[in-house]
Design an enzyme around this catalytic site. Structure first.
Site, PDB file in Angstrom:
ATOM      1  N   ARG A  93      -9.868 -14.747   0.257  1.00 15.24           N
ATOM      2  CA  ARG A  93      -9.662 -14.152   1.574  1.00 15.24           C
ATOM      3  C   ARG A  93      -9.006 -12.783   1.465  1.00 15.24           C
ATOM      4  NH1 ARG A  93      -5.801 -12.201   3.559  1.00 15.24           N
ATOM      5  NH2 ARG A  93      -4.454 -13.988   3.187  1.00 15.24           N
ATOM      6  N   PHE A 132      -6.744  -0.349  -0.775  1.00 13.84           N
ATOM      7  CA  PHE A 132      -5.914   0.297   0.245  1.00 13.84           C
ATOM      8  C   PHE A 132      -4.562   0.604  -0.362  1.00 13.84           C
ATOM      9  CE2 PHE A 132      -3.189   0.139   4.082  1.00 13.84           C
ATOM     10  CZ  PHE A 132      -3.928   0.887   4.984  1.00 13.84           C
ATOM     11  N   ILE A 166      -1.728  -3.416  -5.328  1.00 14.72           N
ATOM     12  CA  ILE A 166      -2.959  -3.025  -4.640  1.00 14.72           C
ATOM     13  C   ILE A 166      -4.079  -4.011  -4.976  1.00 14.72           C
ATOM     14  CG2 ILE A 166      -4.576  -1.156  -4.210  1.00 14.72           C
ATOM     15  CD1 ILE A 166      -1.601  -0.614  -3.423  1.00 14.72           C
ATOM     16  N   LEU A 242      -3.144  -2.368   8.955  1.00 15.55           N
ATOM     17  CA  LEU A 242      -2.406  -3.572   8.599  1.00 15.55           C
ATOM     18  C   LEU A 242      -2.473  -4.613   9.702  1.00 15.55           C
ATOM     19  CD1 LEU A 242       0.747  -2.034   6.885  1.00 15.55           C
ATOM     20  CD2 LEU A 242      -1.108  -3.295   5.778  1.00 15.55           C
ATOM     21  N   ARG A 246      -3.531  -8.478   9.211  1.00 19.02           N
ATOM     22  CA  ARG A 246      -2.627  -9.573   9.587  1.00 19.02           C
ATOM     23  C   ARG A 246      -3.327 -10.582  10.479  1.00 19.02           C
ATOM     24  NH1 ARG A 246       1.897  -5.145  10.958  1.00 19.02           N
ATOM     25  NH2 ARG A 246       2.784  -4.915   8.865  1.00 19.02           N
ATOM     26  N   GLU A 366       1.456  -7.944   3.798  1.00 20.40           N
ATOM     27  CA  GLU A 366       1.117  -7.601   5.193  1.00 20.40           C
ATOM     28  C   GLU A 366       2.313  -7.807   6.118  1.00 20.40           C
ATOM     29  OE1 GLU A 366      -1.535  -6.165   5.225  1.00 20.40           O
ATOM     30  OE2 GLU A 366      -2.962  -7.086   3.859  1.00 20.40           O
ATOM     31  N   GLY A 367       3.495  -7.551   5.594  1.00 20.09           N
ATOM     32  CA  GLY A 367       4.726  -7.724   6.356  1.00 20.09           C
ATOM     33  C   GLY A 367       5.404  -9.019   5.977  1.00 20.09           C
ATOM     34  N   THR A 368       6.609  -8.946   5.427  1.00 27.54           N
ATOM     35  CA  THR A 368       7.330 -10.158   5.042  1.00 27.54           C
ATOM     36  C   THR A 368       7.702 -10.974   6.272  1.00 27.54           C
ATOM     37  OG1 THR A 368       9.511  -9.142   5.183  1.00 27.54           O
ATOM     38  CG2 THR A 368       8.324  -8.898   3.087  1.00 27.54           C
TER      39      THR A 368
END
Length: 387
Positions: A93, A132, A166, A242, A246, A366-368
């Site tokens: 994914r 990215f 990355i 992002l 997410r 993708e953000g903690t």
């Protein structure tokens, strides 16, 4: 017996087309991915190019984008594809998310028509792969601190800096690299093989082993002005990308959780303990019931956010809520399923421990979870706690 999703009549929330897309992706994963993914995980190797072509022929690369060879499917259809891909493995994914929701989306949203024509059709087909480049060794949650720079020299741009963690890095044909300029943060398309670009794979990973993770080093990388993404200025560009990625995780994490739960239910029915099936014990049934509830709530949240996205009314805070809740609960389900499998739960004969360690990475990228908690805290109080 009913399935965990049937407990919530989940399929009644989906259109016939959405169910068929989900089932098609599931069949391909069953045929092409599941027989091999444990070995890929164990060896730390992934046939990324072959998989990209398979996924491209399936139509899931950039499937939520319009035109340029992309399928133009709705948000829920894309989410269901992510769910099935992550039920196979989070690394799979991740490959699709980075390709479609980060690299392709950046070009689709912010690129020139020439850039779109050059890259998007081939990327949608899986003939070219993208990565990215935003995160840096010292700047993950705080992208505003990035040190990578791009300076004008005549009609060209010269980039210097390092990007870290990355996905797809060493197999990518093009890197979308974000750099600080005198005009603010801008995005650039850096083709593989450009002089000054060095790509090093990250080794010794315990998590996301069936995924390519790399470091990008840019040392005097010279690009023409045509490499600049003209539609992106400031951090809103990469952050918009992002948010797309997410959203896929909101569904994807539930795929990993579902695979763990279905595995645990089957195992508990077959495994005898003290001359009775493990599934016949009250403690086992309580665990299964609790996990099914959290899975169901996560799936309902995912579909709700998908409908909001299709209506064009979803907010970044809502995506943060979905990512925070669903990854956190998926990880807890994976850990609890591992306990039901006992010692068998730590082997790659079953997918549970692989999902559990993969979800440790999903909890961070993708953000903690901490950052998404603070995003919600800011939304609720009006006070930013992360500056």
């Amino acid at each position: 017996m009913i399935t965990p999703t049937a407990l919530f009549a989940f399929d009644t929330l989906l259109t016939e087309e959405e169910r068929e897309i989900r089932n098609t992706v599931r069949r391909v994963c069953d045929r092409e991915i599941r027989p091999h993914v444990a070995e890929w995980f164990e060896t730390g190797e992934l046939p990324a190019r072959e998989l990209a072509r398979t996924l491209g022929s399936l139509g899931v690369l950039g499937m939520h984008l319009e035109g340029y060879g992309c399928a133009g499917m709705g948000a829920v259809s894309y989410g269901l594809a992510c769910l099935e891909l992550e039920a196979a493995d989070s690394g799979l994914r991740s490959l699709v998310s980075v390709q479609g929701s980060l690299a392709m989306y950046a070009i689709w949203k912010y690129g020139s028509e020439e850039q779109k024509q050059e890259w998007l059709p081939a990327m949608a087909a899986g003939e070219r792969i993208g990565c990215f480049g935003l995160t840096e060794p010292d700047f993950g949650s705080d992208p505003a601190g990035m040190r990578t720079t791009a300076k004008r020299e005549g009609g060209d741009w010269v980039l210097n800096g390092t990007k870290m963690w990355i996905t797809n890095g060493s197999v990518a044909d093009v890197a979308v690299v974000w750099a600080r300029t005198d005009e603010g943060v801008r995005g650039f398309l850096v083709p593989a093989g450009t002089p000054g670009l060095t790509v090093n794979d990250v080794k010794h990973k315990i998590s996301l082993r069936a995924s390519v993770t790399s470091e990008l080093v840019l040392d005097g990388v010279r690009l023409p002005d045509a490499a600049l993404l003209p539609g992106a200025r400031g951090l809103s560009g990469p952050l918009g990308c992002l948010n797309e990625a997410r959203f896929g995780i909101v569904f994807g994490a539930m795929g990993a959780a579902l695979d763990c739960l279905e595995t645990a239910i089957a195992y508990a029915g077959d495994r005898e303990v003290f001359a009775k099936p493990l599934a016949s014990y009250q403690l086992t049934q309580e665990k299964l019931a609790d996990m099914a509830l959290e899975l169901g709530k996560g799936l309902l949240l995912a579909v709700h956010l998908g409908r909001l996205k299709e209506a064009g009314t979803i907010t970044p805070e809502q995506v943060s809520a979905g990512k925070l809740n669903n990854v956190r609960e998926a990880l807890e389900i994976a850990r609890k399923c591992r306990t039901l499998l006992g010692a068998s739960g730590i082997t790659l004969e079953y997918p549970v421990i692989r999902h559990a360690v993969n979800l440790e990475s999903v909890l961070t990228y993708e953000g903690t979870s901490e950052i998404h908690s603070l995003v919600l805290g800011k939304a609720l109080t009006g006070i930013a706690a992360f500056h």
